[in-house]
Design a protein around this motif. Sequence first.
Motif, short mmCIF file in Angstrom:
data_model
loop_
_atom_site.label_atom_id
_atom_site.label_comp_id
_atom_site.label_asym_id
_atom_site.label_seq_id
_atom_site.Cartn_x
_atom_site.Cartn_y
_atom_site.Cartn_z
N TYR A 29 0.78 -1.23 0.00
CA TYR A 29 0.00 0.00 0.00
C TYR A 29 0.82 1.29 0.00
N LEU B 94 -20.56 5.72 2.69
CA LEU B 94 -20.39 4.44 2.00
C LEU B 94 -21.31 3.35 2.57
N SER C 210 -10.33 -7.92 -0.45
CA SER C 210 -9.26 -6.97 -0.10
C SER C 210 -8.18 -7.59 0.78
N ARG D 247 -9.60 4.01 1.65
CA ARG D 247 -9.25 4.50 0.31
C ARG D 247 -10.48 4.89 -0.51
N SER D 248 -11.62 4.35 -0.13
CA SER D 248 -12.84 4.62 -0.91
C SER D 248 -13.61 5.84 -0.42
N ILE D 249 -13.14 6.44 0.67
CA ILE D 249 -13.86 7.60 1.21
C ILE D 249 -13.50 8.84 0.39
N GLU D 250 -14.50 9.60 0.02
CA GLU D 250 -14.24 10.89 -0.63
C GLU D 250 -15.35 11.86 -0.28
N GLN E 211 -10.23 13.84 0.01
CA GLN E 211 -10.06 12.47 -0.47
C GLN E 211 -8.80 11.92 0.19
N ARG E 212 -8.50 10.69 -0.07
CA ARG E 212 -7.25 10.05 0.39
C ARG E 212 -7.13 10.06 1.91
N GLU F 200 -6.64 7.64 3.69
CA GLU F 200 -5.84 6.53 4.20
C GLU F 200 -4.67 7.02 5.05
#
Lengths: 366, 428
Positions: A112, A166, A247, A256-259, A265-266, A268
């Motif tokens: 990652y 999400l 995963s 990683r999918s959160i925006e 964003q990002r 992580e």
Amino acid sequence: MLREGKIGVFEAISVITFMSATKVLYSSSRALVEASGTSGWLTTIVSGVTALAGFYFIILLMSRFPGQELVSVFETVFGRFAGIIFSLLMSVFFLLNSAMFAREFIEAVKVYAYPLSPPSFLLVIFILAIITVLYFGFECVARTAALFAWPMLAGLAVIVILAVPLYEMSNLYPVLGHGPACIIKTGLLRSSVYGDALALAVVINSLQGSEHFKKSGVTAIILSTAIIATGFLIYNLSFPYYIASESTIPLYALTRSIEYGRFFQRFEAIFLFVWSISGILASAINLYFALSTYSKVFRIDDHRALILPQTVIIFSVSLIPLDISSIAYEHVNHIRQYGSAIYFGIPLLALLVAVIRGIRGEQAGA
Amino acid sequence: MRKKTALLSLLLLLLPAAGCYDRREPDEIAYVVAIGLDKGVTDRLRLSLQIVRMADESGARGMPGGGGQDTSPGDEPIIVTLDCPSLFTGMNMANSSISRKFNLMHAKLIIFSEELARSDDFEKQISGLMRYIEIRRIMHILVTRGKAEDFIRENKTLIGKNPPKTMQMLTDSSALTGMIPDANLFNFYNDFKSTFQRPIAILAGLNTFENLKNPGRGEIQESTSGGNYLAGELPRKGYLKRELLGTAVFNGTEMIGELNGTETRALAMIRGEFKRGFYTIKDPLKPDYLVSLEVFPARKPYVKVDLRGETPEIFVKIRLEGDLLAVQSAENYEKPDMKPVLEQAFESEIKSQVDSLVAKCQKEFKSDIFGLGRSVASKFLTIEDWERYRWHEKFPGATVNTEVDFIIRRTGLILKPSPLVTDGGVHK
């Protein structure tokens, strides 16, 4: 005699929670999702309840031998030779846990974050951090865990809140995953996830009495179960069951999918912070218990003499698995599935032997 | 002294912890903002990469390549196109002419040609994408009518100088108009392997500007929705040929059809993803006049499932609210007794759009792109029972009843319009 100092209930809870709850941040959580489908969060609650039952037997055992720590209890119950064998088995298990945390962390970092860095380079950095923490002894380990407990919880809470968009309730359907039988069977098999509370029995003399031992252990298991169950719940809420088991590191994939629009964003980066601190602490704590058990078996007064040799062993052991697949599918999976035999099996055996043979501690008999 | 040395040593440890092996200066990287995938000619795939321009060391707008080898004139986007076996090998092959290492971390769009999306190869491409760390699942997925390479060549920035922002804002229009779906790779991949529903992507195309007819040759449409077009068909001209409008529908692993802008809005309403949109309907009392409304979702759609019969019965209630934007006839629809007339007319218009879309998806596409399977799955306790039910086979035969509930909340700047005036100066 090893001088380990004194710690409070909060420190003890932090130590055990770091050992247990950190597992949800690694690849073994993927295996649970695969085994239980949509009901990962229910399954881990079953594991938590089972661990509480297992810890009850450890409490019963330790209450028969007041003033004695676990290594000494084993020697009293099984005799010197068999006691050493069981204690060393425990020590090796802690060591193995520490090595697997280290290797899992390194592999995940390679996937990652740092794909071009050699694993040995990353491992050396990781181990240097462990050595630094361990050098100052158990009090330092416990206080470091307590110091990071709230920031880690806050970090996880931030992830839970940020991932709200999400969440899709229908991802939890069908609610029982692969069925009630699977939930119970998998939950029982993986109760070792919360078995780390046993470690408190190794350092029971550093706690302020047996009440603190009970309180710390039970609270740590409940807290770890709550953290891990929440982790699975938000993961199951965000990914449908057929994707959830794909995963490598489920919670990393989630962050990683959160925006939030173009600017936010990002996320992580938050996860990386929680992940690395928890990983280093979990590995360091496990290694400390390996050192402590070993020192008590062989009556070594200063654990610092063992730090370097043990970290060399950790370095070597963690490089034994050839690849991430063998770590995830074999080593870590076996540790989770059969760890209960060490965590709960040996103390239960000791309790049975003690009850049958009527063995009690000196203070208890006085 | 020993303590100071120890502390200094620990501080020095922070340096390698910053990741010296993985260190990359931003100007050593070619940031890709859009990835185009077509069927290849000399290899399996034709890959097009749109690269963002960066300021060079002197501060002037420059090219990502060194020694002028990668330069392209003016403000044209930098695009590399090549035939390759896969996206990843393609990036390595492209490095034979571009000196920077490609990085996909800031890619906003992945564009598939319709030809590729309708072929067996599409499944292979999607499955092969998801493993790579630089592929972010929040990038949007487009299917273009025509070649992805052509679309990327026309994917220019008209306002401002920030291509990534332009790309992102392009897909953000989903929330503004509802005429394209909010289809990112995260949702697409989840639905791609779903037992609940089928995936959708944003429909893209290039407008040749030929649809804007010259005076005398046009024909006024009966429909007033404004969204009865597919990408590339809008009657317009000017500047950018690139157009996003409508939805690419998938059944399993291949694209099987397209939805226009109006159908895409109806789809978003059932999926609970509709955010807002301007609507124009015929005035219910004076059909020669039009009424415009801004519509929002009032609540999430209500879905009820009954599996007792031979075929599944599903009831969907869409709950909307809106504001009056324009009433050409000057009818007093603001009055409490007149408001329901307009509300019922709008409900009936939306219901007919929704019903027609459901019928299309059941009969023509045989594809549950609404996510109704998610509600059906709630009736099952275990994954095994659910998968044995085989929802995708049941969907075309399901009875889907719909209801639309609409209320006008606000009337804009006018609360009571005065009547229009005739030629003779009398109020109509």
